[in-house]
Design a protein around this motif. Structure first.
Motif, PDB file in Angstrom:
ATOM      1  N   THR A   1       0.639  -1.153   0.025  1.00  0.00           N
ATOM      2  CA  THR A   1      -0.067  -0.027  -0.045  1.00  0.00           C
ATOM      3  C   THR A   1       0.839   1.405  -0.153  1.00  0.00           C
ATOM      4  OG1 THR A   1      -1.466  -1.068   1.339  1.00  0.00           O
ATOM      5  CG2 THR A   1      -1.994   1.136   1.152  1.00  0.00           C
TER       6      THR A   1
ATOM      7  N   ASP B   1      -5.857  -2.472  -6.547  1.00  0.00           N
ATOM      8  CA  ASP B   1      -5.170  -3.339  -5.626  1.00  0.00           C
ATOM      9  C   ASP B   1      -5.817  -4.565  -5.423  1.00  0.00           C
ATOM     10  OD1 ASP B   1      -3.946  -3.801  -3.060  1.00  0.00           O
ATOM     11  OD2 ASP B   1      -5.192  -2.787  -1.648  1.00  0.00           O
ATOM     12  N   GLU B   2      -5.368  -5.733  -5.191  1.00  0.00           N
ATOM     13  CA  GLU B   2      -5.577  -7.035  -5.130  1.00  0.00           C
ATOM     14  C   GLU B   2      -6.798  -7.537  -6.070  1.00  0.00           C
ATOM     15  OE1 GLU B   2      -4.432  -8.863  -2.807  1.00  0.00           O
ATOM     16  OE2 GLU B   2      -3.824  -7.573  -1.232  1.00  0.00           O
TER      17      GLU B   2
ATOM     18  N   GLY C   1      -6.607  -7.751   1.990  1.00  0.00           N
ATOM     19  CA  GLY C   1      -6.245  -6.149   2.024  1.00  0.00           C
ATOM     20  C   GLY C   1      -6.778  -5.629   3.361  1.00  0.00           C
TER      21      GLY C   1
HETATM   22 MG    MG Z   1      -2.738  -4.776   0.636  1.00  0.00          MG
END
Ligand code: MG
Ligand code: ADP
Length: 684
Positions: A290, A386-387, A541
């Motif tokens: 992150t 993200d992810e 996450g």
């Molecule tokens: Mg993450």
């Protein structure tokens, strides 16, 4: 009838049942044929009661010793019977099936279901009942078990699929015979009908291989073509300023790890290079992806651009938003983060969009709906996902339609070996974060049986008293008939009773409204809730570094990669963290699988060991990762097919003239449909 027709072209499917099919993402006949069985049932030789295995689906041969009259309890009609052989008995119960009485009175029957112990007796609820003749007919076949939705039965789907196969409308074979020979691939029509109705296991394996190959082949080929077309996009953005970002970097409470530094350097170099960035950052859970993304987003802001960050869930999007707000306040950064998610009210959304369009906000955080909503960006220069599975062709096209060619950064924790990553992420450059921050103490693991629970609760209480927090994961949301797994709703109640009242327990699951979910997550993040009973919605996450205990109920029902992700929710701060895997199964293979997790905290090691335990015949076991969403292929177990498909895609790319040859015409047509996004089968 045509393969592209609406499913209502099938007999027996009207608007009403079509709506149910739509829930499964089935709109056309082609979609239906690609709704592959998730498993197959085989009707094996029935066993005698003596041989019965608890908690396992099986068929039992018995004679009915006693049938009770149908009882009415509330709106249920309950039929009880006792079946047995010379030595043993089993208690049988059916709900709302009074008509079975007749069949049972024939004496000798075969019942099929999952026996368990209830009130000290061997019991089966709602088993199927067959006469000996009926059962014999079923034996020796593999019958498809489809993913279902409420209101749509397995039988209805089976019938619809059969109708299509019988009508013979399937697609033409599109692979040239030479290729099929080279890679030993079944004929297309054979493969499709066999995947639904295989005669024997070997046929199934052969058919499946063809379909997996096709899926990977189109995927890889389109990636290669995409790479060719995006490689040359010129970078029109100017990323020369970095004072604010460097300030942030220097004032963080920690030093970046070497691997994080390298990844950020890679990103920075791309942003300042001649061509637009397409980069993947791959790093195990907790490796600190992150902050690397955050630095890149700050860099964009500092240079006067807008940027966006997409997360797969609202909870995660919200968390990222809070993170940026936190950074802004704490370091007095000149950034204006803004959140845009599907659950916001129409008014909130409109206001957010206005601010984005007018350039009043410069770091836009949201779920993938960011690209479906009519958002107009202002000088968008960087998109981070993200992810997520990946940043697909479609999304990229949508961006281009918005008149932009932003830099793209994808972050993933999927632990795949580099050779596979190069194929799967063929259009991306890769940075690997292969070390964890130094302050981490390895997580302590244990695999236990259900009798350990009391101790686990005491342990959770102790950790809470020390100022920490805990997750308890259950596989189900609420109680369902016939399933013995723990559920979040009841578990929350139970824990509230067991733990002292000053310890705040709440639950979280996917059926809750997004607003409620966010609220719970926020209260957990701020330690107003100490114990969070949750489904796997927290799987990816979520970052609450103060949480130190992860307890997973029915760990045997999860894939190892998933358990590893869950474990990644703890061990994120500087305190010792613990993971308790509670297994409800005594099976030897389950123990072996969970033991792998017990031994290692390394995602790569875990997925490779898991692979070794699963033979090639284990086609429909727990999927390795729900993260790369292929419909039928599994990048881990089907790595060899993936390689073959990649080889062939490579050959075609290097020698595109072959596509002009007549035997490639069909293939070319399919490819075009795929790239145009008409063919919905593949998860781009
Ligand atoms: Mg993450
Ligand atoms: P993931 O890679 O799983 O997305 P995160 O980015 O959420 O991991 O980071 C996990 C935690 O580690 C966060 O609390 C973050 O602040 C912290 N962190 C990140 N980098 C470092 C570092 N270099 N040193 C110490 N802590 C770090």
């Amino acid at each position: 009838m045509n393969i592209t027709d609406n499913i209502t072209a099938l007999k027996g499917i009207g608007e009403k049942s079509a709506a149910l099919f739509h829930k499964l993402n089935i709109y056309t006949i082609e979609d239906l044929m690609r709704h592959y069985p998730r498993d197959y049932e085989s009707y094996d030789m029935p066993v005698g009661i003596r041989m019965v295995e608890k908690d396992t689906l099986q068929s039992i041969r018995l004679s009915i010793k006693k049938i009770e009259g149908v009882k009415k309890v509330k709106n249920l009609q309950i039929l009880n019977a006792i079946g047995g052989d010379s030595e043993n008995t089993i208690f049988l119960t059916w709900f709302n099936m009074p008509f079975l009485r007749n069949k049972l009175s024939s004496g000798q029957v075969i019942v099929r279901g999952t026996p368990f112990i209830k009130n000290g007796r061997l019991t089966m609820e709602q088993p199927e009942v067959f006469t000996l003749a009926e059962y014999e007919k079923k034996q020796g076949q593999l019958l498809p078990v489809y993913p279902l939705t409420k209101g749509l039965t397995n039988n209805a789907i089976t019938k619809a699929v059969k109708q299509v196969i019988d009508s013979g409308v399937l697609k033409k074979e599109y692979l040239p015979i030479g290729i099929r020979k080279e890679y030993e691939l079944a004929e297309y029509n054979y493969a499709v009908s066999t995947i639904h109705f295989p005669k024997k296991f070997e046929d199934l394996v052969y058919a499946r291989k063809r379909l997996v190959f096709d899926e990977f082949f189109f995927f890889v080929l389109s990636l290669r073509l995409l790479k060719e077309s995006t490689e040359k996009i010129r970078n029109e953005f100017e990323f020369s300023k970095d004072t604010m970002t460097n300030y942030l970097l220097e004032h963080l409470p920690f030093q970046l790890t070497k691997a994080q530094k390298r990844a950020f350097e890679d990103v920075k170099n791309n942003l300042r290079s001649e061509y637009v960035m397409n980069r993947l950052i791959q790093g195990d859970v907790g490796s600190g992806k992150t902050i690397v993304a955050a630095l890149a987003l700050c860099l964009a802001a500092e240079n006067g651009y807008q940027s966006a960050m997409m997360a797969p869930t609202e909870v995660l999007a919200k968390q990222h938003y809070e993170y940026f707000e936190e950074l802004r306040k704490q370091y007095d950064l000149d950034i204006t983060p803004i959140l845009l998610t599907g659950s916001m009210t129409a008014k909130q959304k409109r206001m957010a969009k206005e601010r984005i369009e007018m350039g009043m906000a410069n770091i836009v955080i949201g779920t993938h709906t960011l690209f479906q909503e009519s958002v107009h960006f202002d000088r968008l220069a960087l998109v981070v996902t993200d992810e997520q599975h990946r940043f697909g062709v479609r999304q990229r096209e949508m961006l281009m339609e918005k008149g932009n060619n932003p830099h793209v950064l994808v972050m993933s924790a999927t632990p795949i070996p580099r050779t596979l990553a190069i194929i799967i992420y063929g259009d991306l450059d890769i940075s690997v974060i292969d070390e964890l921050p130094a302050n981490r103490i390895p997580i302590k693991n244990c695999v236990v049986g259900t009798s350990y629970r009391q101790k686990a609760y005491e342990f959770i209480e102790k950790e809470v008293r020390a100022g920490h927090q805990a997750y308890v994961i259950c596989p189900m949301v609420e109680e369902r008939e016939g399933r013995e797994a723990e559920n979040v709703v009841d578990y929350e109640e139970k824990l509230k009773e067991i733990l002292p009242t000053d310890i705040h327990v709440e639950c979280l699951h996917g059926k809750m409204k997004p607003g409620a979910k966010n609220d719970i997550m926020e209260r957990f993040a701020s330690n107003q809730i100490q114990v969070l009973v949750s489904t796997t919605v927290v799987e990816v996450g979520v970052n609450v570094p103060n949480a130190t205990v992860m307890m997973v109920e029915n760990a045997e029902l999860f894939g190892l990669a998933q358990l590893h992700q869950l474990r990644g929710r703890v061990g994120r701060g500087s305190a010792q963290s613990y993971c308790i895997f509670v297994s409800g199964s005594e099976k030897e293979e389950t123990k072996k699988r969970l033991e792998i997790l017990n031994k290692s905290n390394d995602g790569f090691y875990i997925s490779s060991e898991d692979l070794k335990l699963r033979g090639p015949g284990d086609l429909f076991g727990v999927r390795q990762s729900g993260i790369m969403e292929f419909k039928i292929g599994d990048i881990f177990t089907d790595a060899a097919i993936l390689q073959a498909a990649a080889d062939m895609a490579g050959e075609i790319c290097e020698n595109k003239e072959v596509l002009e040859q007549q035997e490639y015409w069909e293939l070319k047509k399919c490819l075009k449909r795929y790239l145009d996004g008409e063919s919905t089968s593949l998860s781009l």
